[in-house]
Design an enzyme around this catalytic site. Structure first.
Site, PDB file in Angstrom:
ATOM      1  N   PRO A 196      18.970 -54.593  -7.200  1.00 35.49           N
ATOM      2  CA  PRO A 196      20.008 -55.597  -7.105  1.00 35.49           C
ATOM      3  C   PRO A 196      19.605 -57.013  -7.315  1.00 35.49           C
ATOM      4  O   PRO A 196      19.819 -57.922  -6.304  1.00 35.49           O
ATOM      5  CB  PRO A 196      20.569 -55.223  -5.880  1.00 35.49           C
ATOM      6  CG  PRO A 196      19.468 -54.696  -4.906  1.00 35.49           C
ATOM      7  CD  PRO A 196      18.713 -54.218  -5.788  1.00 35.49           C
ATOM      8  N   CYS A 197      19.229 -57.354  -8.051  1.00 38.02           N
ATOM      9  CA  CYS A 197      18.744 -59.137  -8.562  1.00 38.02           C
ATOM     10  C   CYS A 197      20.036 -59.941  -8.310  1.00 38.02           C
ATOM     11  O   CYS A 197      19.806 -61.192  -8.146  1.00 38.02           O
ATOM     12  CB  CYS A 197      17.862 -59.178 -10.082  1.00 38.02           C
ATOM     13  SG  CYS A 197      18.663 -58.372 -11.230  1.00 38.02           S
ATOM     14  N   HIS A 198      21.096 -59.501  -8.583  1.00 41.14           N
ATOM     15  CA  HIS A 198      22.453 -60.093  -8.565  1.00 41.14           C
ATOM     16  C   HIS A 198      22.829 -60.536  -7.184  1.00 41.14           C
ATOM     17  O   HIS A 198      23.526 -61.521  -6.951  1.00 41.14           O
ATOM     18  CB  HIS A 198      23.572 -59.145  -8.895  1.00 41.14           C
ATOM     19  CG  HIS A 198      23.908 -57.694  -8.393  1.00 41.14           C
ATOM     20  ND1 HIS A 198      23.142 -56.844  -8.332  1.00 41.14           N
ATOM     21  CD2 HIS A 198      24.788 -57.678  -7.308  1.00 41.14           C
ATOM     22  CE1 HIS A 198      23.641 -55.753  -7.683  1.00 41.14           C
ATOM     23  NE2 HIS A 198      24.723 -56.491  -6.915  1.00 41.14           N
TER      24      HIS A 198
END
Length: 161
Positions: free
Chosen positions: A127-129
């Protein structure tokens, strides 16, 4: 490398897997994606089927964590360290790039952490967001800032690190 296309609420995603595990989840206009030339479309690939199913659950609000074998071998040792740290950010939570740098014991490497974050090939699953600027602003996202905003809204994430 094997792949499928998956129509999602954030647009068409290309999901890729190697023999070792899930190797990519790419948006249509994904920065740093070099294309799938030489790859083979394989709808019945077991990892791709599981990824598609778990992404559908995520978008339906029924899944917060993913349980998939991952192949992060395309990254450098530093990138892999950052990507491991990203996996520990809980659903619906955001952290700043600076906080992420501290978590991996490299507090001065904020820009390098940002670059590694942007090179994450397994969007959404890793989850780089969930990484935002220290002031709470949404900054760059390889899948587009609008998609970052949509994913955070889906998770009802606070924009304060």
């Amino acid at each position: 490398m094997f792949y499928i296309n998956y129509p999602s609420p954030v647009g068409m995603l290309l999901i890729a897997a190697s023999q070792q595990g899930l190797a990519g989840v790419y948006f249509e206009e994904h920065k740093h994606f070099k294309g799938c030339q030489g790859w083979h479309e394989q709808a019945d690939h077991p990892v791709l089927q599981r990824a598609r199913h778990q992404l559908a659950e995520y978008f339906a609000g029924q899944r917060q964590d993913f349980d998939l074998p991952l192949d992060c071998s395309a990254g450098t040792a530093f990138q892999q360290t950052v990507w491991q740290a990203l996996r520990r950010i809980p659903y619906g939570t955001t952290v700043s790039y600076g906080e992420l740098a501290k978590q991996i014991q490299h507090p001065a490497a904020v820009r390098a952490v940002g670059a590694a974050n942007g090179r994450n090939p397994i969007s959404i699953i890793i989850p780089c967001h969930r990484v935002i600027a220290g002031n709470g602003a949404l900054t760059g996202y390889a899948g587009g800032v609008q998609n970052k905003q949509r994913l955070l809204a889906l998770e009802e994430a606070s924009l304060f690190a």
